[in-house]
Design an enzyme around this catalytic site. Structure first.
Site, PDB file in Angstrom:
ATOM      1  N   ASP A  61       0.866  -1.178   0.000  1.00 31.05           N
ATOM      2  CA  ASP A  61       0.000   0.000   0.000  1.00 31.05           C
ATOM      3  C   ASP A  61       0.906   1.232   0.000  1.00 31.05           C
ATOM      4  OD1 ASP A  61      -1.735  -2.153   0.649  1.00 31.05           O
ATOM      5  OD2 ASP A  61      -3.090  -0.809   1.731  1.00 31.05           O
TER       6      ASP A  61
ATOM      7  N   LYS B  18      -6.855   3.449  -3.601  1.00 33.19           N
ATOM      8  CA  LYS B  18      -7.260   3.473  -2.197  1.00 33.19           C
ATOM      9  C   LYS B  18      -7.467   4.911  -1.745  1.00 33.19           C
ATOM     10  CE  LYS B  18      -5.299   2.176   2.345  1.00 33.19           C
ATOM     11  NZ  LYS B  18      -4.192   1.456   3.013  1.00 33.19           N
TER      12      LYS B  18
ATOM     13  N   LYS C 192     -10.228   0.403  -2.602  1.00 34.04           N
ATOM     14  CA  LYS C 192     -10.139   0.192  -1.153  1.00 34.04           C
ATOM     15  C   LYS C 192     -10.426   1.498  -0.409  1.00 34.04           C
ATOM     16  CE  LYS C 192      -6.935  -1.105   2.582  1.00 34.04           C
ATOM     17  NZ  LYS C 192      -5.578  -1.616   2.912  1.00 34.04           N
TER      18      LYS C 192
END
Length: 327
Positions: free
Chosen positions: A163, A227, A263
């Site tokens: 991430d 995300k 996400k």
């Protein structure tokens, strides 16, 4: 790499070639991003609010709760993280409710790079992934070689997913190609060893138009997921910014045949919240994304509420305060 949907055939290949031209230069990328349709903020927020009022009946709610549990990246990203805390979190991810073995496992455990090896060892023999934040999380204020080393170390320790955070300063200064090239460099470092989630920190991007532009930069650069947030600022995932990102991945797949995950992270704490986001997914991009390979929740406390609501549906009563572990 992101999945290509074969049905688009040669047409998709041609469109991917056209998009390669978009990233051939800073000026071409700028023209493309500023040529995207402007976001109707009022319309976006009204649609997100409307979808959030959908009534979910008992059978559907039970399905939604289990689906949401299976989509959680169970997360601890604190300076006080210890190996013991990470091992406890991994145990909870594998067996969220020790009294009910039918409870799904979470999708992943998300930790800092120095805790990846601990999480990996604790999750050996399971299908729960290890996700690691990298690239100088959460601010992203480091030179590219440092960010790549951060990524490399996490993968070497066993991370299945990375991430990364974008350089918001570069983005807000209009240096779009710098952001694109940094994401692409991290994606190259990941190779086929780890899936890449690109964090925009939507609360710092100021406008919906910027969120749309950041989404396209991430997708063009090879993100496997886009995300919303780090969970470290005041405004994190919201129905509106998540809806906008879902529309972006829908449009990207329609154009290229490539499917990208989404996400939302930060601020999603209750079952009611989680179900609202699942409705957004179903109504915007459809069943293809209703799977933890394509949609995740970045959360810690959300799992506890899902477990309590799950028991309520099963037994007709809420559990006591000691039913779930306190994170």
């Amino acid at each position: 790499m992101p999945t290509t949907v074969p049905a688009h055939g040669n047409d998709a290949a041609g469109r991917l070639t056209e998009l390669a031209d978009v990233t051939a230069s800073d000026s071409a990328l700028r023209r493309f991003l500023h040529g995207l349709p402007g976001v109707d903020a009022v319309g976006l927020e009204a649609r997100a609010a409307s979808l959030g009022t959908r009534s979910i009946k008992t059978t559907a709610k039970a399905y939604a709760i289990d689906l949401a549990i299976s989509m959680i990246d169970l997360t601890t990203l604190e300076g006080a993280d210890t190996p013991g805390k990470v091992r406890a979190l991994a145990a909870k991810a594998v067996n969220p409710d020790p009294t009910d073995r039918t409870t799904p496992r979470t999708a992943a455990v998300c930790v800092y790079p120095d805790m990846v090896a601990t999480a990996k060892a604790a999750l050996t023999g399971t299908d729960v992934k290890v996700a690691s934040v990298a690239t100088a999380f959460p601010a992203g204020r480091a030179a590219l070689p440092v960010k790549l080393a951060d990524t490399r170390d996490a993968i070497a320790a066993g991370a299945d997913e990375i991430d990364m955070v974008i350089d918001r300063g570069a983005f807000l200064a209009g240096r779009y190609m710098d952001v694109f090239e940094e994401i692409r460099a991290v994606k190259t470092e990941c190779g086929d060893k780890a899936r890449l989630k690109v964090i925009f920190e939507t609360g710092e991007l100021s406008t919906y138009d910027n969120i749309r532009r950041a989404s396209w930069i991430g997708m063009l650069a090879g993100a496997d997921f886009i995300k919303t947030s780090t969970g470290k600022v005041a405004v994190n995932a919201t129905p509106s910014n998540t809806l906008l990102m879902l529309e972006a991945v829908r449009d990207f797949r329609a154009l290229t045949g490539v499917q990208i995950g989404v996400k939302p992270a930060g601020g999603i704490r209750t079952t009611k919240d989680a179900i609202k986001f699942l409705v957004l997914v179903n109504e915007t991009v459809g069943e293809d994304w209703l799977d933890n390979h394509w949609f995740r929740f970045g959360a810690s406390s959300l799992l506890n509420d899902l477990l309590m609501q799950r028991q309520k549906l099963s037994t007709g009563r809420y559990s006591g305060p000691d039913y779930v572990t306190v994170d």
